[in-house]
Design a protein around this motif. Structure first.
Motif: not given
Length: 327
Positions: A25-31, A41-48, A162-164
Motif C-alpha cells: 500500500k506504500m508503493g509497488k516498488i521498494c528497495h 524494505f525501503l520506500h523512497n529513500l533514494l528519490n526523496g 553508500l547513498e542508501l
C-alpha cells in the motif's frame, strides 16, 4: 555477491500476512536491503518523493542459516516489485505447507525436513541472450523441487549502497517528542472524512500529549483533538488555565511557549501511512522532526503474549511536509 537463507514459518507469516500487504500500500516498488544482521524494505529513500517507509527485521526474525557476502561490506540492495514478491511467497508457502502435511502423514515418508530456500541467482529468461538477476524461492513438491523466480533490478553499485545507507541513517533519527495514539481505527475513520474536505492537513503535536488535526477550505473547517496521550521523550506539564479554551487556542499558546510543533502534510499521505495498520502493530506514535522537517509515524510491535517491545522488527514512516512548519 551471494545471498542464501531458509525462511522460517514465522518469517513467512510475518511477511505474507502482515508486512507485505502493508508495504504494498506504500508503493509497488521498494528497495530490499540486506546486511549482515538486518533485512530492510525501503520506500523512497533514494528519490526523496512521497512517503518514506522503513521496515526493518533482524535476520533471526525471518530466516535460518542466513548467508550473505558481497564486496560492498556484505551489503546487497536491489529494487523489487512487492506484488510479485508477495505472490511468489504466498504460492511457494502454499506448496510447502501442503507437501509437508501430506508427507508427514505417509508411513515411511521422506524424513528429511522441508524448507523454503531463498537466494539470489542469475538466469537466462526466455527469448533473451542476457542473464538477468532474480530472487528465487525453492521448496519440495510432490515429484520435484518447486521454484518461484521474482525478477529484481540490477543490484546497486557501491556508491548507491553508500547513498542508501546514509539515507537510512538519516531516516532513523526520531523526533524528540513522540505521542501515542491508542485508537488507530478511530483516527482512520476521521481521516477518511477529511479526504472529502480538503487536500492539506495541519498536524500539531505538543509536549503535553496533545494531537490536533485540522483540514480547512474557504467554506469549512474540520478538526479533531486527542488530549493527554502518552508521551515518549521531551514532555511538559499541561497548563491548568487552558481547560476552557478551544483546541485552536490551546495549540496556538503551546506553539508560542515552544511546547508544540505544527506542520502541514498531504491528507492523502497521512491516510496512506495509516494503511501500515495492515502489519498489525500494537500501537503507533506520532512526532514532528526537528525544524519541522517531516511528520514521523512509528509503529510498535510487542512480543506475542507480552507488552514488551519486539526489538527484532520495526516499522516507521516519514511524511514530507508541505510547509516548513513552526516551532
Amino acid at each position: 555477491m551471494k545471498f542464501k537463507a531458509f525462511l522460517t514459518d514465522n518469517g513467512v507469516s510475518l511477511l505474507d500476512k502482515r508486512f507485505l500487504p502493508a508495504l504494498e500500500k506504500m508503493g509497488k516498488i521498494c528497495h530490499l536491503y540486506l546486511t549482515r544482521d538486518h533485512i530492510y524494505f525501503l520506500h523512497n529513500l533514494l528519490n526523496g518523493d512521497g512517503i518514506q517507509c522503513i521496515a526493518q527485521f533482524r535476520k533471526e526474525a525471518l530466516f535460518d542459516e542466513y548467508r550473505l557476502s558481497s564486496q560492498n561490506d556484505d551489503r546487497i540492495s536491489f529494487a523489487i516489485d512487492l506484488s510479485l514478491l508477495h505472490r511468489a511467497l504466498h504460492s511457494i508457502f502454499s506448496i510447502y505447507t501442503e507437501f509437508s502435511a501430506s508427507d508427514s502423514g505417509v508411513p515411511g515418508g521422506n524424513s528429511a525436513p522441508n524448507h523454503i530456500q531463498i537466494k539470489l541467482v542469475k538466469k537466462l529468461p526466455p527469448h533473451s541472450q542476457q542473464p538477468m538477476p532474480f530472487l528465487t524461492f525453492e521448496t519440495k513438491g510432490y515429484k520435484s523441487a518447486v521454484i518461484q523466480d521474482v525478477p529484481i533490478s540490477k543490484p546497486l553499485s557501491r556508491s548507491d549502497v553508500l547513498e542508501l545507507q546514509a539515507a537510512l541513517d538519516m531516516a532513523q533519527d526520531l523526533p524528540q517528542t513522540l505521542i501515542q495514539v491508542p485508537d488507530m481505527h478511530q483516527l482512520q475513520n476521521f481521516v477518511e472524512k477529511m479526504k472529502n474536505v480538503g487536500d492539506v492537513l495541519n498536524v500539531s503535536i505538543s509536549k503535553y500529549g496533545d494531537l490536533h488535526l485540522q483540514v480547512s477550505t474557504s467554506l469549512i473547517t474540520l478538526g479533531a483533538e486527542f488530549r493527554k496521550l502518552s508521551v515518549i521523550g521531551e514532555q511538559a506539564e499541561s497548563p491548568t488555565d487552558d481547560q476552557n479554551l478551544s483546541a485552536q487556542s490551546r495549540t496556538r499558546i503551546a506553539l508560542q511557549r515552544g511546547d508544540a510543533m505544527t506542520v502541514q502534510v498531504s491528507v492523502k499521505h497521512f491516510f496512506k501511512s495509516l494503511q501500515c495498520h495492515a502489519a498489525k502493530p500494537d500501537c503507533a506514535f506520532y512526532g514532528i522532526a526537528q525544524q519541522g522537517a517531516c511528520l514521523t509515524v512509528v509503529f510498535q510491535f510487542f512480543i506475542p503474549g507480552t507488552h514488551q517491545t519486539d526489538k527484532a522488527i520495526s516499522l516507521h514512516c516519514r511524511l514530507p511536509v508541505l510547509d516548513p512548519g513552526a516551532s
